[in-house]
Write an enzyme that holds these catalytic residues in place. Structure first.
Site, PDB file in Angstrom:
ATOM      1  N   GLY A   1     -12.767  19.229 -25.575  1.00  0.00           N
ATOM      2  CA  GLY A   1     -13.771  18.590 -24.712  1.00  0.00           C
ATOM      3  C   GLY A   1     -13.302  18.496 -23.279  1.00  0.00           C
ATOM      4  N   ASN A   2     -14.016  17.745 -22.474  1.00  0.00           N
ATOM      5  CA  ASN A   2     -13.596  17.542 -21.086  1.00  0.00           C
ATOM      6  C   ASN A   2     -13.926  16.111 -20.659  1.00  0.00           C
ATOM      7  OD1 ASN A   2     -16.338  17.513 -19.786  1.00  0.00           O
ATOM      8  ND2 ASN A   2     -16.386  19.569 -20.678  1.00  0.00           N
ATOM      9  N   ARG A   3     -13.562  15.774 -19.432  1.00  0.00           N
ATOM     10  CA  ARG A   3     -13.626  14.376 -18.997  1.00  0.00           C
ATOM     11  C   ARG A   3     -14.955  13.977 -18.354  1.00  0.00           C
ATOM     12  NH1 ARG A   3      -8.480  12.250 -19.132  1.00  0.00           N
ATOM     13  NH2 ARG A   3      -6.814  13.766 -18.971  1.00  0.00           N
ATOM     14  N   SER A   4     -15.948  14.820 -18.399  1.00  0.00           N
ATOM     15  CA  SER A   4     -17.207  14.474 -17.730  1.00  0.00           C
ATOM     16  C   SER A   4     -17.776  13.158 -18.282  1.00  0.00           C
ATOM     17  CB  SER A   4     -18.222  15.600 -17.945  1.00  0.00           C
ATOM     18  OG  SER A   4     -19.486  15.178 -17.487  1.00  0.00           O
TER      19      SER A   4
END
Ligand code: C5P
Length: 405
Positions: A211-214
């Site tokens: 995933g990512n930090r958005s």
């Protein structure tokens, strides 16, 4: 500027225990800059006192049809004509019936009969009363006349029964009022806008993902602003910790492939796509069916395959105004211009990833085929509204060009 700022709202309150929720609504609307005039029915005064609303709105509360107002017009008929919107919350079965019958037997119904602007009715009552054919017919009559009638929410009622009859929470009511004002006179009225937000999660196995930090904050704020300006908004969102904005159609997804499918469906009849989501560029080639176990001290090599570029898939849709985003660490504007062309966008919003992470403010650049326009560096909380207004200005010019051509 907040769409509620300077708006004249007339808030009619009927006799239901849900009236207590509307005290909070009156306060929230007032804090957002609206002038809120509260009209109480006789039954409402048994639940919440005029002093409560007077203190929260800073305005005299009205309930007596025969009391002479400042303008000297008995019956305050002018109230309805002056208001930018009339909201009846909670609306009882009895008052809904009176409005449907066109009666003018108290200040609230008189005001509504003389209203020229949009009217929003938020029913709240015993579920059996709401389900009664008489009430159903009255609600249908109001809708057929162009009034907006919200569906009550389901859940536990004050009388310990459960069913459909609850007044929505104040935050939802505020969102519905914003949408109502926008639909009536906002620059995006009649337009359908799709916004994507948040990051995607690409499964490694049933419990792990890439995933990512958005956070999704920018996309959610853009969706709410588009609603305020009158658009019918679909928000396709990856997992976030944010509450769903009211009066917005929210489609929750997890993976890039799910997001692509949801965006394709939502864009079928849309006029604008604002692709703010941080879509994972890669996903594991195959998600393991059961949890991957640690084997001794050995490592794990994940094979990743590219995800489809969602927004680029719409390059041929000339009738869709497409906005992309580019957060870059190097060669910001050159990279943004490259993406504008490669992905067939009408506009790309660029920002320097390093200069904005962990800072309360952000500098954005609008890049299109005409050139580059910087927006002033501003607090992130205000940037989304300013950005959406700038997008709307471009969109309006684009539409005008298309109708001329
Ligand atoms: O990741 P990148 O910088 O290429 O993203 C630029 C734009 O393309 C963003 O608006 C993003 O939402 C969109 N995008 C997409 N599908 C992808 C990757 C990015 O629509 N697979």
């Amino acid at each position: 500027m907040d769409i509620l700022s300077g708006k004249k709202l007339l808030l009619g309150v009927c006799g239901s225990i849900a009236a207590y929720k509307v005290a909070q609504l009156a306060r929230d609307l007032t804090l957002a800059g609206a002038q809120v005039d509260v009209v109480l029915t006789a039954a409402a005064e048994r639940f919440v006192g005029a002093a409560t609303f007077q203190a929260l709105t800073g305005r005299a509360v009205l309930s007596d049809m025969w009391e002479l107002p400042e303008d000297g017009v008995i019956g305050h008929v002018s109230l309805g004509a002056q208001a930018d919107a009339i909201i009846v919350a909670p609306a009882t079965a009895h008052t809904i019936a009176r409005i449907a019958a066109g009666m003018a037997d108290d200040l609230l119904t008189t005001t509504i009969l003389a209203a020229t602007g949009p009217v929003l009715i938020a029913p709240a009552m015993n579920p059996l009363m709401y389900a009664n054919p008489a009430t159903r017919a009255n609600v249908a009559t109001l809708r057929a006349r162009g009034l907006t009638v919200l569906e009550p929410e389901e859940g536990r009622m004050a009388e310990h029964v459960s069913g459909k009859g609850r007044l929505p929470e104040p935050a939802r009511l505020e969102g519905e009022i914003r949408a109502l004002l926008g639909r009536h006179s906002g620059p995006l009225r009649g337009q359908r806008v799709v916004v994507t937000a948040g990051g995607t999660r690409e499964p490694i196995d049933p419990v792990r993902f890439v995933g990512n930090r958005s956070s999704g904050q920018m996309g959610y704020a853009l969706a709410a602003r588009a609603r305020d300006l009158g658009a019918g908004v679909t928000l396709v969102s990856g997992p976030t910790a944010l509450p769903a904005p009211a009066a917005v159609n929210v489609v929750q997804v997890e993976t890039a492939l799910q997001m692509r499918d949801a965006v394709q469906t939502a864009c079928e009849h849309a006029n604008m796509l604002i692709m703010n989501a941080a879509v994972a560029d890669f996903r594991p080639a195959a998600a393991a069916e059961s949890k991957i176990k640690k084997r001794g001290d050995g490592g794990l090599i994940l094979e990743l395959v590219p995800n489809p570029d969602i927004v680029a898939g719409f390059a041929q849709r000339r009738d869709l105004f497409k906005v992309g985003f580019a957060a870059e660490t190097d060669d910001l504007l050159a990279n943004a211009q490259g993406k504008l062309e490669r992905k067939g966008l009408d506009l790309i919003v660029a920002n320097d990833a390093v200069a904005s992470i962990g800072r309360p403010d952000i500098a954005l650049y609008l890049v299109d085929h005409e050139g580059i326009t910087p927006l002033p560096r501003q607090p992130k909380t205000e940037a989304a509204a300013a950005l959406l207004d700038a997008i709307v200005a471009r969109y309006t010019a684009w539409r005008a060009n298309r109708t001329q051509a």
